[in-house]
Design an enzyme around this catalytic site. Structure first.
Site, PDB file in Angstrom:
ATOM      1  N   ARG A 162       0.830  -1.212   0.000  1.00 29.59           N
ATOM      2  CA  ARG A 162       0.000   0.000   0.000  1.00 29.59           C
ATOM      3  C   ARG A 162       0.867   1.267   0.000  1.00 29.59           C
ATOM      4  O   ARG A 162       0.546   2.254   0.644  1.00 29.59           O
ATOM      5  CB  ARG A 162      -0.958   0.040   1.189  1.00 29.59           C
ATOM      6  CG  ARG A 162      -1.803  -1.193   1.368  1.00 29.59           C
ATOM      7  CD  ARG A 162      -2.895  -1.310   0.316  1.00 29.59           C
ATOM      8  NE  ARG A 162      -3.781  -2.407   0.645  1.00 29.59           N
ATOM      9  CZ  ARG A 162      -3.705  -3.636   0.127  1.00 29.59           C
ATOM     10  NH1 ARG A 162      -2.792  -3.913  -0.792  1.00 29.59           N
ATOM     11  NH2 ARG A 162      -4.538  -4.583   0.481  1.00 29.59           N
ATOM     12  N   SER A 236     -10.407   0.553   4.096  1.00 32.79           N
ATOM     13  CA  SER A 236      -9.579   0.263   5.278  1.00 32.79           C
ATOM     14  C   SER A 236      -8.893   1.539   5.743  1.00 32.79           C
ATOM     15  O   SER A 236      -8.187   2.173   4.960  1.00 32.79           O
ATOM     16  CB  SER A 236      -8.510  -0.768   4.938  1.00 32.79           C
ATOM     17  OG  SER A 236      -9.112  -1.908   4.397  1.00 32.79           O
ATOM     18  N   GLU A 332      -3.711   4.080   6.533  1.00 31.79           N
ATOM     19  CA  GLU A 332      -3.623   3.872   5.085  1.00 31.79           C
ATOM     20  C   GLU A 332      -4.205   5.086   4.357  1.00 31.79           C
ATOM     21  O   GLU A 332      -3.736   5.491   3.293  1.00 31.79           O
ATOM     22  CB  GLU A 332      -4.402   2.603   4.710  1.00 31.79           C
ATOM     23  CG  GLU A 332      -4.363   2.282   3.247  1.00 31.79           C
ATOM     24  CD  GLU A 332      -4.975   0.921   2.932  1.00 31.79           C
ATOM     25  OE1 GLU A 332      -4.581  -0.081   3.539  1.00 31.79           O
ATOM     26  OE2 GLU A 332      -5.845   0.878   2.043  1.00 31.79           O
TER      27      GLU A 332
HETATM   28  P1  FAD Z   1      -8.281  10.033  -4.074  1.00 31.76           P
HETATM   29  O1  FAD Z   1      -8.940   9.728  -2.765  1.00 31.76           O
HETATM   30  O2  FAD Z   1      -8.893  11.077  -4.918  1.00 31.76           O
HETATM   31  O3  FAD Z   1      -6.774  10.404  -3.788  1.00 31.76           O
HETATM   32  C1  FAD Z   1      -5.976   9.603  -2.948  1.00 31.76           C
HETATM   33  C2  FAD Z   1      -4.579  10.233  -2.893  1.00 31.76           C
HETATM   34  O4  FAD Z   1      -3.981  10.158  -4.169  1.00 31.76           O
HETATM   35  C3  FAD Z   1      -4.610  11.705  -2.528  1.00 31.76           C
HETATM   36  O5  FAD Z   1      -3.469  11.973  -1.755  1.00 31.76           O
HETATM   37  C4  FAD Z   1      -4.539  12.432  -3.871  1.00 31.76           C
HETATM   38  O6  FAD Z   1      -3.917  13.684  -3.763  1.00 31.76           O
HETATM   39  C5  FAD Z   1      -3.696  11.458  -4.685  1.00 31.76           C
HETATM   40  N1  FAD Z   1      -4.063  11.428  -6.096  1.00 31.76           N
HETATM   41  C6  FAD Z   1      -5.269  11.084  -6.632  1.00 31.76           C
HETATM   42  N2  FAD Z   1      -5.212  11.146  -7.971  1.00 31.76           N
HETATM   43  C7  FAD Z   1      -3.968  11.539  -8.298  1.00 31.76           C
HETATM   44  C8  FAD Z   1      -3.293  11.809  -9.526  1.00 31.76           C
HETATM   45  N3  FAD Z   1      -3.892  11.655 -10.710  1.00 31.76           N
HETATM   46  N4  FAD Z   1      -2.011  12.205  -9.469  1.00 31.76           N
HETATM   47  C9  FAD Z   1      -1.364  12.356  -8.301  1.00 31.76           C
HETATM   48  N5  FAD Z   1      -1.939  12.131  -7.099  1.00 31.76           N
HETATM   49  C10 FAD Z   1      -3.219  11.714  -7.094  1.00 31.76           C
HETATM   50  N6  FAD Z   1      -7.948   0.443  -1.675  1.00 31.76           N
HETATM   51  C11 FAD Z   1      -7.259  -0.691  -1.932  1.00 31.76           C
HETATM   52  O7  FAD Z   1      -6.043  -0.645  -2.163  1.00 31.76           O
HETATM   53  N7  FAD Z   1      -7.874  -1.893  -1.960  1.00 31.76           N
HETATM   54  C12 FAD Z   1      -9.187  -2.045  -1.724  1.00 31.76           C
HETATM   55  O8  FAD Z   1      -9.704  -3.154  -1.777  1.00 31.76           O
HETATM   56  C13 FAD Z   1      -9.955  -0.866  -1.412  1.00 31.76           C
HETATM   57  N8  FAD Z   1     -11.252  -0.950  -1.113  1.00 31.76           N
HETATM   58  C14 FAD Z   1     -11.967   0.177  -0.808  1.00 31.76           C
HETATM   59  C15 FAD Z   1     -13.320   0.052  -0.505  1.00 31.76           C
HETATM   60  C16 FAD Z   1     -14.078   1.180  -0.214  1.00 31.76           C
HETATM   61  C17 FAD Z   1     -15.537   1.035   0.113  1.00 31.76           C
HETATM   62  C18 FAD Z   1     -13.465   2.464  -0.252  1.00 31.76           C
HETATM   63  C19 FAD Z   1     -14.276   3.691   0.006  1.00 31.76           C
HETATM   64  C20 FAD Z   1     -12.128   2.588  -0.524  1.00 31.76           C
HETATM   65  C21 FAD Z   1     -11.353   1.437  -0.803  1.00 31.76           C
HETATM   66  N9  FAD Z   1      -9.984   1.517  -1.103  1.00 31.76           N
HETATM   67  C22 FAD Z   1      -9.276   0.373  -1.398  1.00 31.76           C
HETATM   68  C23 FAD Z   1      -9.287   2.817  -1.085  1.00 31.76           C
HETATM   69  C24 FAD Z   1      -9.402   3.602  -2.413  1.00 31.76           C
HETATM   70  O9  FAD Z   1     -10.478   3.138  -3.165  1.00 31.76           O
HETATM   71  C25 FAD Z   1      -8.148   3.502  -3.243  1.00 31.76           C
HETATM   72  O10 FAD Z   1      -7.037   3.965  -2.528  1.00 31.76           O
HETATM   73  C26 FAD Z   1      -8.257   4.290  -4.556  1.00 31.76           C
HETATM   74  O11 FAD Z   1      -7.155   3.999  -5.383  1.00 31.76           O
HETATM   75  C27 FAD Z   1      -8.338   5.803  -4.333  1.00 31.76           C
HETATM   76  O12 FAD Z   1      -8.617   6.395  -5.586  1.00 31.76           O
HETATM   77  P2  FAD Z   1      -9.185   7.867  -5.696  1.00 31.76           P
HETATM   78  O13 FAD Z   1      -9.171   8.245  -7.124  1.00 31.76           O
HETATM   79  O14 FAD Z   1     -10.497   7.952  -5.009  1.00 31.76           O
HETATM   80  O15 FAD Z   1      -8.100   8.674  -4.886  1.00 31.76           O
HETATM   81  P1  NAP Z   2     -10.514 -10.547   4.928  1.00 28.59           P
HETATM   82  O1  NAP Z   2     -10.753 -11.497   3.809  1.00 28.59           O
HETATM   83  O2  NAP Z   2     -11.470 -10.494   6.069  1.00 28.59           O
HETATM   84  O3  NAP Z   2      -9.057 -10.799   5.520  1.00 28.59           O
HETATM   85  C1  NAP Z   2      -8.523  -9.975   6.546  1.00 28.59           C
HETATM   86  C2  NAP Z   2      -7.090  -9.622   6.205  1.00 28.59           C
HETATM   87  O4  NAP Z   2      -6.329 -10.809   6.158  1.00 28.59           O
HETATM   88  C3  NAP Z   2      -7.004  -8.972   4.866  1.00 28.59           C
HETATM   89  O5  NAP Z   2      -6.800  -7.625   5.087  1.00 28.59           O
HETATM   90  C4  NAP Z   2      -5.873  -9.669   4.130  1.00 28.59           C
HETATM   91  O6  NAP Z   2      -4.724  -8.864   3.945  1.00 28.59           O
HETATM   92  C5  NAP Z   2      -5.494 -10.825   5.022  1.00 28.59           C
HETATM   93  N1  NAP Z   2      -5.675 -12.102   4.306  1.00 28.59           N
HETATM   94  C6  NAP Z   2      -6.814 -12.825   4.175  1.00 28.59           C
HETATM   95  N2  NAP Z   2      -6.566 -13.950   3.482  1.00 28.59           N
HETATM   96  C7  NAP Z   2      -5.259 -13.935   3.167  1.00 28.59           C
HETATM   97  C8  NAP Z   2      -4.403 -14.812   2.453  1.00 28.59           C
HETATM   98  N3  NAP Z   2      -4.837 -15.961   1.937  1.00 28.59           N
HETATM   99  N4  NAP Z   2      -3.113 -14.457   2.305  1.00 28.59           N
HETATM  100  C9  NAP Z   2      -2.636 -13.298   2.809  1.00 28.59           C
HETATM  101  N5  NAP Z   2      -3.398 -12.422   3.503  1.00 28.59           N
HETATM  102  C10 NAP Z   2      -4.681 -12.742   3.686  1.00 28.59           C
HETATM  103  O7  NAP Z   2     -10.345  -9.072   4.346  1.00 28.59           O
HETATM  104  P2  NAP Z   2     -11.414  -8.014   3.852  1.00 28.59           P
HETATM  105  O8  NAP Z   2     -11.412  -6.881   4.756  1.00 28.59           O
HETATM  106  O9  NAP Z   2     -12.712  -8.706   3.517  1.00 28.59           O
HETATM  107  O10 NAP Z   2     -10.747  -7.548   2.487  1.00 28.59           O
HETATM  108  C11 NAP Z   2     -10.603  -8.422   1.406  1.00 28.59           C
HETATM  109  C12 NAP Z   2      -9.527  -7.878   0.475  1.00 28.59           C
HETATM  110  O11 NAP Z   2      -9.926  -6.586  -0.019  1.00 28.59           O
HETATM  111  C13 NAP Z   2      -8.186  -7.682   1.163  1.00 28.59           C
HETATM  112  O12 NAP Z   2      -7.172  -8.007   0.271  1.00 28.59           O
HETATM  113  C14 NAP Z   2      -8.166  -6.205   1.498  1.00 28.59           C
HETATM  114  O13 NAP Z   2      -6.867  -5.661   1.488  1.00 28.59           O
HETATM  115  C15 NAP Z   2      -9.001  -5.597   0.373  1.00 28.59           C
HETATM  116  N6  NAP Z   2      -9.694  -4.405   0.858  1.00 28.59           N
HETATM  117  C16 NAP Z   2      -8.952  -3.277   0.976  1.00 28.59           C
HETATM  118  C17 NAP Z   2      -9.545  -2.099   1.405  1.00 28.59           C
HETATM  119  C18 NAP Z   2      -8.745  -0.821   1.456  1.00 28.59           C
HETATM  120  O14 NAP Z   2      -9.329   0.223   1.623  1.00 28.59           O
HETATM  121  N7  NAP Z   2      -7.451  -0.896   1.323  1.00 28.59           N
HETATM  122  C19 NAP Z   2     -10.889  -2.088   1.738  1.00 28.59           C
HETATM  123  C20 NAP Z   2     -11.596  -3.257   1.644  1.00 28.59           C
HETATM  124  C21 NAP Z   2     -10.987  -4.434   1.197  1.00 28.59           C
HETATM  125  P3  NAP Z   2      -4.492  -7.823   2.735  1.00 28.59           P
HETATM  126  O15 NAP Z   2      -5.270  -6.602   3.121  1.00 28.59           O
HETATM  127  O16 NAP Z   2      -3.031  -7.614   2.749  1.00 28.59           O
HETATM  128  O17 NAP Z   2      -4.989  -8.452   1.485  1.00 28.59           O
END
Ligand code: FAD
Ligand code: NAP
Length: 336
Positions: A162, A236, A332
């Site tokens: 991340r 998250s 994050e």
């Molecule tokens: P923004 O919120 O608009 O920006 C995020 C940051 O990036 C800010 O600092 C902004 O200044 C910068 N930025 C944005 N666009 C640019 C650009 N073009 N150039 C330079 N800087 C920029 N993330 C995960 O990794 N995995 C997930 O599974 C995941 N699940 C999510 C589920 C939900 C319900 C929500 C609400 C969020 C989730 N996220 C997840 C987080 C989010 O969706 C990601 O981080 C996504 O990539 C953010 O994109 P955005 O365009 O909305 O970014």
């Molecule tokens: P989950 O399945 O309940 O699992 C909890 C955590 O355990 C996850 O965060 C994941 O880490 C880790 N995990 C589960 N199974 C794994 C495996 N086989 N090997 C390694 N790590 C494992 O998680 P969840 O909340 O429903 O999310 C599912 C996936 O969506 C995850 O990958 C999570 O990162 C992603 N997600 C991300 C965001 C965000 O905002 N970043 C929001 C929602 C969901 P990892 O997070 O490293 O994968």
């Protein structure tokens, strides 16, 4: 191109936080971006995509530059790969669906992640065992002060869990214009996460396809995660912390139900959601700021919470996890 003044950012961030931006403008081309950079040269500027990974804790006394550069283009292909360039303002999930329709594999596990293409390398988005770093070829970014366009290769982005060079070293310096992904013509499936396997089984899938994997991911996510349209959140709020194997073993002896996953370097990733839940936060609510009842890793705004309310809640969570487990949670979500 219109520059608006003193507008609410509520509809531009998935937390639904009601702060005001002194200036707000969206750009669709590099030329429009340049124009805006000149106009805002004396002020603070923040690039925004979908606003789904940011917590606003104060008004923006400067400019919000909303990236709306669109377009998806097949750049080149060989026997095994296609190289596809997408504008930073393309919605991420729309891009994923575009690839699935054409049978281009590699992003299916990342279905339904909110936000736009431009932010995908920013935090090396990941889900269900796949990260952007596995499919990103290169990106073009524009330096806001030097006014120069630079190409970053995958290696240049210094991707981590991340993390990328844009989140720290080059924070707020570059505007990502477009991203090129290297996708496979023949899929290599990653269904290592138990939840995907279980969902595919429940769906009665006999033959794997990227469409089936995407559908499974969409189903799981829709059932577990709060939809920002109804409950403000940014996914998250914290990263899953990494500890040494020794530390993991000691914690596991004390808490046999501790959830951890071995990393390839011998360290162990702990499920932050489990740690938070054990501290009693799951479903907690104070005013309109809360910790989601189905997923403790997600902090929410039930309506009128201020960014500072969510931030204070997050700090209380960090403190209690530190006190109970001796583990430090790292945010994050980007803070403004
Ligand atoms: P923004 O919120 O608009 O920006 C995020 C940051 O990036 C800010 O600092 C902004 O200044 C910068 N930025 C944005 N666009 C640019 C650009 N073009 N150039 C330079 N800087 C920029 N993330 C995960 O990794 N995995 C997930 O599974 C995941 N699940 C999510 C589920 C939900 C319900 C929500 C609400 C969020 C989730 N996220 C997840 C987080 C989010 O969706 C990601 O981080 C996504 O990539 C953010 O994109 P955005 O365009 O909305 O970014
Ligand atoms: P989950 O399945 O309940 O699992 C909890 C955590 O355990 C996850 O965060 C994941 O880490 C880790 N995990 C589960 N199974 C794994 C495996 N086989 N090997 C390694 N790590 C494992 O998680 P969840 O909340 O429903 O999310 C599912 C996936 O969506 C995850 O990958 C999570 O990162 C992603 N997600 C991300 C965001 C965000 O905002 N970043 C929001 C929602 C969901 P990892 O997070 O490293 O994968």
């Amino acid at each position: 191109m219109q520059v608006e003044q003193n507008i609410s950012l509520r509809q531009f961030n998935s937390f639904g936080i009601d702060v005001t931006a002194r200036r707000f403008a969206a750009f669709q081309t590099e030329a429009e971006l340049q124009e805006l950079l000149h106009a805002s040269a004396q002020d603070q500027r923040l690039v925004l995509g979908g606003g789904s990974n940011i917590l606003f804790t104060k008004d923006v006394d400067g400019w919000i530059l909303k990236n709306e550069i669109k377009g998806i283009e097949l750049i080149k292909e060989d026997d095994a790969f296609v190289y596809v360039r997408a504008g930073a303002g393309v919605n991420w999930h729309a891009f994923v669906l575009y690839c699935i329709e054409r049978n281009w594999a590699g992003v299916e596990n990342l279905s339904l992640i909110p936000g736009n293409v431009g932010a995908s390398p920013m935090q090396n988005i990941g889900a269900y065992g796949v990260e952007i770093k596995e499919v990103m070829e290169e990106l073009e970014a524009y330096h806001m002060h030097d006014e120069a366009k630079i190409i970053f290769s995958n290696k240049d982005c210094a991707f981590g869990y991340r993390e990328s060079v844009f989140k720290r070293t080059y924070r707020n310096q570059f505007v990502i214009l477009n991203v090129t992904y290297k996708l496979r013509k023949q899929p290599v499936f990653n269904i290592s996460y138990g939840a995907i396997r279980e969902e595919l089984e429940a769906m009665g899938i006999k033959e794997l396809s990227i469409k089936a994997v995407s559908n499974a991911v969409i189903k799981i996510r829709s059932s577990k995660l709060p939809d920002p349209k109804f409950i403000g959140n940014a996914g998250s709020f914290f990263k899953n912390p990494t500890v040494s194997k020794q530390r993991y073993d000691a914690l596991k002896a004390q808490y046999p139900l501790l959830v951890g996953y071995a990393n390839t370097d011998g360290t162990v990733k702990l499920a932050a959601g489990w740690l938070i839940e054990q501290c009693g936060w799951k479903g907690y609510r104070k005013g309109d700021a809360g910790c989601h009842a189905k997923q403790a890793l997600v902090l929410v705004n039930y309506g009128t919470a201020k960014g500072i309310d969510v931030l204070e809640l997050s700090e209380a969570i960090v403190k209690s996890v530190e006190e109970k487990f001796g583990v430090e949670l790292e945010r994050e979500v980007n803070l403004y």
